[in-house]
Design a protein around this motif. Structure first.
Motif, PDB file in Angstrom:
ATOM      1  N   LEU A  99       0.758   1.644  -1.927  1.00 52.10           N
ATOM      2  CA  LEU A  99      -0.100   3.390  -1.927  1.00 52.10           C
ATOM      3  C   LEU A  99       0.420   4.087  -0.532  1.00 52.10           C
ATOM      4  CD1 LEU A  99      -2.746   3.812  -4.470  1.00 52.10           C
ATOM      5  CD2 LEU A  99      -0.019   4.396  -4.975  1.00 52.10           C
ATOM      6  N   TYR A 100      -0.035   3.000   0.577  1.00 50.79           N
ATOM      7  CA  TYR A 100       0.081   3.257   2.186  1.00 50.79           C
ATOM      8  C   TYR A 100       1.301   2.211   2.725  1.00 50.79           C
ATOM      9  CZ  TYR A 100      -4.772   4.534   0.903  1.00 50.79           C
ATOM     10  OH  TYR A 100      -5.865   4.789  -0.142  1.00 50.79           O
ATOM     11  N   LEU A 101       1.571   2.859   3.722  1.00 45.23           N
ATOM     12  CA  LEU A 101       3.038   2.129   4.312  1.00 45.23           C
ATOM     13  C   LEU A 101       2.115   0.904   5.410  1.00 45.23           C
ATOM     14  CD1 LEU A 101       5.700   2.824   6.027  1.00 45.23           C
ATOM     15  CD2 LEU A 101       4.932   4.310   6.483  1.00 45.23           C
ATOM     16  N   THR A 102       2.954   0.095   5.844  1.00 42.75           N
ATOM     17  CA  THR A 102       2.447  -0.967   6.519  1.00 42.75           C
ATOM     18  C   THR A 102       3.594  -1.309   7.282  1.00 42.75           C
ATOM     19  OG1 THR A 102       3.276  -2.812   5.377  1.00 42.75           O
ATOM     20  CG2 THR A 102       0.999  -2.111   5.433  1.00 42.75           C
ATOM     21  N   ALA A 157       8.335  -2.207   5.834  1.00 45.88           N
ATOM     22  CA  ALA A 157       9.475  -0.977   6.344  1.00 45.88           C
ATOM     23  C   ALA A 157      10.249  -1.591   7.438  1.00 45.88           C
ATOM     24  CB  ALA A 157       8.761   0.561   6.876  1.00 45.88           C
ATOM     25  N   ARG A 158       9.624  -2.356   8.542  1.00 40.56           N
ATOM     26  CA  ARG A 158      11.011  -2.714   9.510  1.00 40.56           C
ATOM     27  C   ARG A 158      11.600  -3.998   8.622  1.00 40.56           C
ATOM     28  NH1 ARG A 158       9.475  -6.038  13.436  1.00 40.56           N
ATOM     29  NH2 ARG A 158       7.420  -6.441  13.315  1.00 40.56           N
ATOM     30  N   GLY A 205       5.551  -6.823  -0.995  1.00 36.49           N
ATOM     31  CA  GLY A 205       6.630  -6.464   0.839  1.00 36.49           C
ATOM     32  C   GLY A 205       4.675  -6.535   1.131  1.00 36.49           C
ATOM     33  N   ASN A 206       3.752  -7.605   1.201  1.00 36.18           N
ATOM     34  CA  ASN A 206       2.480  -6.962   1.719  1.00 36.18           C
ATOM     35  C   ASN A 206       3.310  -7.697   3.285  1.00 36.18           C
ATOM     36  OD1 ASN A 206       1.718 -10.621   2.609  1.00 36.18           O
ATOM     37  ND2 ASN A 206       1.690 -10.359   0.053  1.00 36.18           N
ATOM     38  N   PRO A 207       2.155  -6.884   4.294  1.00 36.05           N
ATOM     39  CA  PRO A 207       2.404  -7.422   5.938  1.00 36.05           C
ATOM     40  C   PRO A 207       2.179  -8.996   6.297  1.00 36.05           C
ATOM     41  CG  PRO A 207       0.686  -5.517   5.308  1.00 36.05           C
ATOM     42  CD  PRO A 207       1.052  -6.381   4.101  1.00 36.05           C
ATOM     43  N   LEU A 208       1.997  -9.920   5.501  1.00 35.01           N
ATOM     44  CA  LEU A 208       2.039 -11.071   5.891  1.00 35.01           C
ATOM     45  C   LEU A 208       3.196 -11.740   5.059  1.00 35.01           C
ATOM     46  CD1 LEU A 208      -0.010 -13.448   7.145  1.00 35.01           C
ATOM     47  CD2 LEU A 208      -0.203 -14.662   4.363  1.00 35.01           C
ATOM     48  N   ALA A 209       3.538 -11.737   4.512  1.00 38.36           N
ATOM     49  CA  ALA A 209       4.470 -11.898   3.697  1.00 38.36           C
ATOM     50  C   ALA A 209       5.734 -10.804   4.537  1.00 38.36           C
ATOM     51  CB  ALA A 209       5.051 -11.934   2.224  1.00 38.36           C
ATOM     52  N   ALA A 210       6.315  -9.887   4.493  1.00 35.76           N
ATOM     53  CA  ALA A 210       7.127  -9.249   5.368  1.00 35.76           C
ATOM     54  C   ALA A 210       7.352 -10.104   6.901  1.00 35.76           C
ATOM     55  CB  ALA A 210       7.212  -7.598   5.291  1.00 35.76           C
ATOM     56  N   ARG A 211       5.886 -10.268   7.711  1.00 36.28           N
ATOM     57  CA  ARG A 211       6.112 -10.717   8.624  1.00 36.28           C
ATOM     58  C   ARG A 211       6.918 -11.749   8.611  1.00 36.28           C
ATOM     59  NH1 ARG A 211       2.763  -9.494  13.308  1.00 36.28           N
ATOM     60  NH2 ARG A 211       4.041 -11.318  14.487  1.00 36.28           N
TER      61      ARG A 211
END
Length: 411
Positions: free
Chosen positions: A95-98, A102-103, A302-308
């Motif tokens: 529900l929130y952008l990280t 997005a990158r 797409g959580n921040p950890l996996a995306a990074r």
């Protein structure tokens, strides 16, 4: 007293897990569902193309977590990205952008022919998303019958109920019947069979550019071209499952680039996160805007950890020129396998980059797997005759030479 979790090698200074292998096997035997036929090795550490077991034995890993560890084990860039992100923000609701998500989406779009991305946690989930897009897209003009999806015999698309239905292999479907209605199958690379089944009720054709689990069978260019033309003719979506072939394994970012055929949807997972679970469903054209809020979602996607981690993987591939290395090492590997010691023992070699299938003359694949493991080489067997080789994109000629030396001795 609590057992120490880590030990340090006095010679190398490396930290490694302190593993009571007998206890670990007892826990596994008594508490884990028996869905895997475990091999007699407990792995505790990895670096590059190598892993070590609980006894300290070194292995050359030419399976790479079944095409997951594309940039090798514990790549420093990936490790650093995970550490930094874990100390910052591991998870929040979609529900929130990280920024990392997005990158990552922007990066994937920039290196492909697609316009938008849906993130998930696995390859099966990526294919589920593709199936849902295709089914909804088929209804856009009010049709109640345009929901048929065509896949290929010997394919593999996942283990959820819908993706196991898409997987045209009875051994995976029979225990869970009845499977999902609306799927039909054709022999891989059979153009006439494809023409006979695709019609106005077809909402999608889903294919692997190279069948991986089925035994490393590359698609014929003409077959994929015909699939594209038929989808255009009947208003269906063309889906390429690049879960095993994508993210550089073929020597290009995406296997479809070798064929000059661009699908409407491409699914990814495996190597994308370098070992951290993440999947992606990329789409273009009408398929990119078919899903709207409420149609689909995922808690952890797409959580921040996996995306990074995924961003670090893509950066490593670019900066270390691993696409070129995958293509060159794949060609070198095939060249070495065709040399005298193995001539007469191998029926056929099928390869695209570092996706390599070795079909043996004799039904010895299981024995070769076991004896290669004993000699320090990790590979995979598909059925009785086929060896599947999926080494990391970071391998060197020395690694290939060592693998061929072991295979020659064993085969």
């Amino acid at each position: 007293m609590t057992q120490a979790l880590y030990t340090m090698d006095s010679e190398t200074g490396r930290i490694a897990p302190a593993v009571d292998e007998e206890q670990a096997r007892a826990w596994d035997r008594d508490n884990v569902m028996t869905t895997y036929a475990r091999l007699p090795v407990t792995l505790v550490r990895g670096e590059g193309a190598k892993v070590w077991d609980a006894k300290g034995k070194e292995y050359l890993d030419f399976l790479a977590g079944i095409a997951v560890n594309g940039v090798g084990h514990c790549h420093p860039r990936v490790v650093r990205a995970i550490q930094e992100q874990a100390a910052t923000l591991i998870h929040t609701s979609n529900l929130y952008l990280t920024e990392p998500q997005a990158r990552l989406a922007a990066k994937l779009v920039s290196i492909s022919d697609f316009e938008r991305v849906f993130f998930c946690n696995s390859g099966a989930e990526a294919n589920e998303a593709a199936i849902k897009i295709a089914r909804k897209h088929g209804k856009k003009d009010g049709s109640a019958t345009k929901f048929q999806i065509v896949t290929a015999n010997r394919s593999f698309h996942g283990r959820t109920l819908a993706t196991v239905t898409a997987t045209a292999q009875p051994k995976y479907q029979t225990p869970f019947a009845p499977v999902v209605p609306g799927f039909s199958y054709v022999p891989f690379n059979d153009i006439e069979a494809l023409r006979a089944v695709v019609n106005e009720d077809t909402c999608a054709v889903m294919l692997e550019p190279v069948q991986g689990e089925g035994g490393i069978y590359p698609a014929h260019k003409e077959f994929l071209q015909e699939a594209r033309e038929l989808c255009d003719k009947f208003g269906a979506l063309l889906i390429f499952d690049e879960i095993q072939t994508g993210v550089g394994r073929s020597g290009k970012w995406w296997a479809y680039e070798h064929y000059g055929v661009t699908p409407d949807i491409m699914t990814l997972a495996k190597a994308l996160g370098g070992g951290v679970p993440i999947g992606a469903c990329l789409a273009r054209g009408a398929a990119a805007t078919t899903l709207v809020p409420g149609d689909h979602g995922s808690t952890f996607a797409g959580n921040p950890l996996a995306a990074r981690a995924a961003l670090a993987v893509l950066e490593a591939i670019e900066e270390e020129h691993l696409l070129a290395n995958a293509y060159a090492m794949g060609a070198y590997f095939v060249h070495r396998l065709n040399e005298a010691p193995l001539r007469g023992k191998i029926k056929e070699i099928r390869a695209l980059g570092l996706l390599i299938g070795v079909e043996l003359v004799q039904p010895d694949a299981r024995r070769v797997l076991t004896e290669s493991l004993e000699r320090g080489l990790i590979i995979n067997a598909v059925g009785d005759n086929i060896l599947r080789l999926l080494p990391p994109l970071v391998i060197t000629k020395e690694d290939v030479d060592r693998a061929v030396e072991i295979l020659s001795a064993v085969i």
